[in-house]
Scaffold this active site. Sequence first.
Site, PDB file in Angstrom:
ATOM      1  N   GLN A 281       6.053  -3.480   6.711  1.00  0.00           N
ATOM      2  CA  GLN A 281       6.501  -2.541   7.614  1.00  0.00           C
ATOM      3  C   GLN A 281       5.544  -2.295   8.779  1.00  0.00           C
ATOM      4  O   GLN A 281       6.026  -2.058   9.804  1.00  0.00           O
ATOM      5  CB  GLN A 281       6.553  -1.246   6.858  1.00  0.00           C
ATOM      6  CG  GLN A 281       7.428  -1.086   5.483  1.00  0.00           C
ATOM      7  CD  GLN A 281       7.086  -0.200   4.345  1.00  0.00           C
ATOM      8  OE1 GLN A 281       6.267   0.576   4.663  1.00  0.00           O
ATOM      9  NE2 GLN A 281       7.933  -0.319   3.274  1.00  0.00           N
TER      10      GLN A 281
ATOM     11  N   GLY B  57       0.972  -0.935   0.237  1.00  0.00           N
ATOM     12  CA  GLY B  57       0.034   0.032   0.099  1.00  0.00           C
ATOM     13  C   GLY B  57       0.951   1.286   0.033  1.00  0.00           C
ATOM     14  O   GLY B  57       2.215   0.973   0.177  1.00  0.00           O
TER      15      GLY B  57
ATOM     16  N   GLU C 148       5.528 -11.238  -6.240  1.00  0.00           N
ATOM     17  CA  GLU C 148       4.395 -11.470  -7.255  1.00  0.00           C
ATOM     18  C   GLU C 148       4.548 -10.862  -8.495  1.00  0.00           C
ATOM     19  O   GLU C 148       4.051 -11.165  -9.740  1.00  0.00           O
ATOM     20  CB  GLU C 148       3.169 -11.225  -6.597  1.00  0.00           C
ATOM     21  CG  GLU C 148       2.967  -9.756  -7.078  1.00  0.00           C
ATOM     22  CD  GLU C 148       3.560  -8.663  -6.219  1.00  0.00           C
ATOM     23  OE1 GLU C 148       3.682  -7.467  -6.447  1.00  0.00           O
ATOM     24  OE2 GLU C 148       4.291  -9.005  -4.931  1.00  0.00           O
TER      25      GLU C 148
ATOM     26  N   TYR D 191      10.105   3.194   2.633  1.00  0.00           N
ATOM     27  CA  TYR D 191      10.379   3.014   4.085  1.00  0.00           C
ATOM     28  C   TYR D 191      10.853   1.738   4.196  1.00  0.00           C
ATOM     29  O   TYR D 191      10.674   0.799   3.542  1.00  0.00           O
ATOM     30  CB  TYR D 191       9.108   3.094   4.763  1.00  0.00           C
ATOM     31  CG  TYR D 191       8.608   4.694   4.663  1.00  0.00           C
ATOM     32  CD1 TYR D 191       9.143   5.721   5.280  1.00  0.00           C
ATOM     33  CD2 TYR D 191       7.625   4.867   3.313  1.00  0.00           C
ATOM     34  CE1 TYR D 191       8.521   6.962   5.187  1.00  0.00           C
ATOM     35  CE2 TYR D 191       7.019   6.089   3.419  1.00  0.00           C
ATOM     36  CZ  TYR D 191       7.559   7.162   4.001  1.00  0.00           C
ATOM     37  OH  TYR D 191       6.916   8.264   3.933  1.00  0.00           O
TER      38      TYR D 191
ATOM     39  N   GLY E 266       2.275   5.290   1.124  1.00  0.00           N
ATOM     40  CA  GLY E 266       2.416   6.248   2.025  1.00  0.00           C
ATOM     41  C   GLY E 266       3.247   5.782   3.160  1.00  0.00           C
ATOM     42  O   GLY E 266       3.754   4.807   3.197  1.00  0.00           O
TER      43      GLY E 266
ATOM     44  N   HIS F 106       8.535  -7.429  -3.631  1.00  0.00           N
ATOM     45  CA  HIS F 106       7.153  -8.037  -4.386  1.00  0.00           C
ATOM     46  C   HIS F 106       7.443  -9.171  -5.047  1.00  0.00           C
ATOM     47  O   HIS F 106       7.938  -9.318  -6.222  1.00  0.00           O
ATOM     48  CB  HIS F 106       6.827  -6.883  -5.425  1.00  0.00           C
ATOM     49  CG  HIS F 106       5.895  -5.770  -4.655  1.00  0.00           C
ATOM     50  ND1 HIS F 106       4.898  -5.561  -4.365  1.00  0.00           N
ATOM     51  CD2 HIS F 106       6.486  -4.758  -4.166  1.00  0.00           C
ATOM     52  CE1 HIS F 106       4.309  -4.399  -3.643  1.00  0.00           C
ATOM     53  NE2 HIS F 106       5.640  -3.882  -3.669  1.00  0.00           N
TER      54      HIS F 106
ATOM     55  N   ASN G 194       9.243  -1.501  -4.479  1.00  0.00           N
ATOM     56  CA  ASN G 194       8.574  -0.269  -4.687  1.00  0.00           C
ATOM     57  C   ASN G 194       8.305   0.211  -3.152  1.00  0.00           C
ATOM     58  O   ASN G 194       7.381  -0.051  -2.649  1.00  0.00           O
ATOM     59  CB  ASN G 194       7.316  -0.375  -5.272  1.00  0.00           C
ATOM     60  CG  ASN G 194       6.410   0.961  -5.249  1.00  0.00           C
ATOM     61  OD1 ASN G 194       7.039   1.837  -5.061  1.00  0.00           O
ATOM     62  ND2 ASN G 194       5.021   0.638  -5.396  1.00  0.00           N
TER      63      ASN G 194
ATOM     64  N   CYS H 127       5.645  -5.657   1.782  1.00  0.00           N
ATOM     65  CA  CYS H 127       5.858  -4.161   1.464  1.00  0.00           C
ATOM     66  C   CYS H 127       5.278  -3.319   2.624  1.00  0.00           C
ATOM     67  O   CYS H 127       5.763  -3.507   4.092  1.00  0.00           O
ATOM     68  CB  CYS H 127       5.425  -3.656   0.268  1.00  0.00           C
ATOM     69  SG  CYS H 127       6.041  -2.266  -0.332  1.00  0.00           S
ATOM     70  N   LEU H 128       4.141  -2.641   2.491  1.00  0.00           N
ATOM     71  CA  LEU H 128       3.875  -1.984   3.637  1.00  0.00           C
ATOM     72  C   LEU H 128       3.096  -2.905   4.812  1.00  0.00           C
ATOM     73  O   LEU H 128       3.204  -2.445   5.961  1.00  0.00           O
ATOM     74  CB  LEU H 128       2.281  -1.121   3.173  1.00  0.00           C
ATOM     75  CG  LEU H 128       1.615  -0.293   4.144  1.00  0.00           C
ATOM     76  CD1 LEU H 128       2.539   0.730   4.742  1.00  0.00           C
ATOM     77  CD2 LEU H 128       0.278   0.195   3.883  1.00  0.00           C
TER      78      LEU H 128
END
Length: 373
Positions: A272, A240, A353, A313, A242, A351, A310, A268-269
Amino acid sequence: MNKVSLYFENGLFLEAKSFGSDGTSVGECVFNTSMTGYQEIATDPSYAGQFVTFTMPEIGNVGCNAQDMESTKAHCKGVIVRSYQDRPSSFRCEETLAALLKKHGVLGITDIDTRYITKILRDEGAMMMVASTEIHDKEELKKVLENSPRIEEINYIEQVSTKEPYVHNQARYDILQFDYAKPNTSKKIIALDFGIKRNILNELTHAGMEVTVVPNSMPSSEIIAKFEAKEIDGVFLSNGPGDPLILKDEQEKIRDMIAAKVPMFGICLGHQLLSISHGYDTYKLQFGQHGGNHPVKNLQTGSVEITAQNHNYNVPDNITEVAEITHINLFDNTIEGVKYKDAPIMSVQHHPEASPGPHESAYVFQEFADMLG
């Protein structure tokens, strides 16, 4: 093509040509080093709030098609390319990139020195910018940028998350059959949608999981109740957009599931947020990792995988207090994957995938399926 003007927060002012939607848009500028996949990048919800500068100079050559959509729309603020091709050549082409961007209100910027922009971002870091086909005065653009919120102040997952639950019922795309494989599922999971990519869902079902995608607003109590009633076997935490540090509700929700010992897998997000929820705050990289050519080493097997990335952070090194590091990025030695020591929880930053390898990282989906028992 209309004229488009760009103003960056370091004072840089540039003029170019527009091939996408008209208007004025503010976002964070990053660069992506992928050689292919511009449609997947533009439709990846993780790019919400960002302008993507492509280092590949020729963009648009093969057009766009429904099968390569990673979500229902283009989510980025705009794409910046050296040379846009509006006469695509591909038997799979259904529309041009310009048509896709215009349909979803996304700026397309071309006839500009993307190498110059990339070098600035590399040296000074990702930065906020404004682009407009309506405003061409530098000082006026500066005021627009100064009066706009920064990307780290905006909760973009509220914009990109699904509003209603749905069951994903297709598996990995079979390029030989030009169709999606039929899933053969034995486990049931919930995917918390923070901006999930369609190909992640395809890989989860390919690994044998029936996936129900739910909004980010779904209460943890409801998820835990389903787990305790054995209606689900685990939870996937999606990618996701931000800054993860501002997502307080999501952090609390994950803490509740950690306490309830719900098996979880994050990408990813999601990776985190798991770190933050365990008490280890993320930090922002200078210009982030965006591309399809990043070597990642699996510390458990010693193999090196070419991965898609991608993110802006990263999780901190001292997460080793609660987790075993499973993967590292060979470009900068940042953490790319962990398994938590006292819980059935795993996560990766890259990622798996996205298939740059093409499938050499996809085994992590099977590892999650195996973890569910």
